[in-house]
Write a protein that holds these residues in place. Structure first.
Motif, short mmCIF file in Angstrom:
data_model
loop_
_atom_site.label_atom_id
_atom_site.label_comp_id
_atom_site.label_asym_id
_atom_site.label_seq_id
_atom_site.Cartn_x
_atom_site.Cartn_y
_atom_site.Cartn_z
N PHE A 66 2.94 26.18 -25.63
CA PHE A 66 3.95 27.05 -26.23
C PHE A 66 4.92 27.55 -25.16
N ALA A 67 4.40 27.95 -24.01
CA ALA A 67 5.26 28.45 -22.94
C ALA A 67 6.23 27.39 -22.46
N LYS A 68 5.77 26.14 -22.35
CA LYS A 68 6.65 25.06 -21.92
C LYS A 68 7.76 24.82 -22.93
N VAL A 69 7.41 24.79 -24.20
CA VAL A 69 8.42 24.59 -25.25
C VAL A 69 9.39 25.77 -25.27
N TRP A 70 8.88 26.97 -25.12
CA TRP A 70 9.73 28.16 -25.13
C TRP A 70 10.71 28.13 -23.97
N ASP A 71 10.23 27.74 -22.78
CA ASP A 71 11.11 27.64 -21.62
C ASP A 71 12.15 26.54 -21.80
N ARG A 73 13.49 25.61 -24.70
CA ARG A 73 14.14 25.73 -26.01
C ARG A 73 15.65 25.56 -25.95
N GLU A 74 16.30 26.07 -24.89
CA GLU A 74 17.75 25.97 -24.83
C GLU A 74 18.20 24.52 -24.71
#
Length: 176
Positions: A66-71, A73-74
């Motif tokens: 989740f953290a990787k996808v969140w980082d 996201r842009e």
């Protein structure tokens, strides 16, 4: 093992032992069965610690993903915005080939980052150079610091990777 460690008054059957283990491992702990012997209590403590560790491993994996996808996201949103812009404008892969060729200012059949960055405003996409560079790196499959038309096409239309082979061949002939 808990069945063997506890007296029958505490854990009367194997089914009760299984129930106790499941309830203890799930951290629910109803309290309807509790160990009374020292070996039973020690075994229960080990079971609680192991269950906690066992639960922590998948939580850590999911949290990290989740953290990787969140980082990221842009970059992912910009890719989607680029795809929507192309679709909204009605550009075909052939139109993209023409645009690609016109953006290739130095005639090396590839877009460098500066040429790629100039493409984004044409799609009415205004993002920072840092985000644009991350998208550029997504397209740069071979890591050579430039994007050829095949890489660009596959980045824009990843689901149609195999149906674009003929257009890619056409682009290599057009650049020759």
């Amino acid at each position: 093992v808990i069945y063997l460690a506890e007296p029958r008054e505490v854990i009367p059957s194997l089914e009760d032992a299984v129930w106790f283990v499941v309830v203890t491992m799930s951290t629910v702990g109803y309290g309807d069965i509790s160990p009374v012997t020292l070996p039973g209590k020690m075994l229960t403590m080990v079971l609680i610690v192991l269950a906690s560790l066992y639960t922590a491993i998948p939580i850590g994996i999911v949290g990290n993903a989740f953290a990787k996808v969140w980082d990221d996201r842009e970059r992912l949103l910009l890719l989607e915005q680029l795809r929507r812009g192309i679709k909204r404008a009605g550009y075909t892969p052939e139109d993209l080939l023409t645009m690609f060729q016109s953006l290739d200012q130095n005639g090396d059949d590839c877009l460098c980052f500066e040429e790629f960055r100039d493409f984004l405003p044409m799609m009415r996409i205004n993002k920072s150079s840092e985000v644009a560079f991350r998208v550029f790196k997504t397209f740069d499959d071979d890591g050579q610091g430039s994007v050829d038309f095949r890489e660009f096409l596959m980045g824009v239309f990843p689901a149609q990777r195999y149906s674009m082979t003929s257009l890619y061949r056409q682009s290599t002939r057009a650049f020759s």
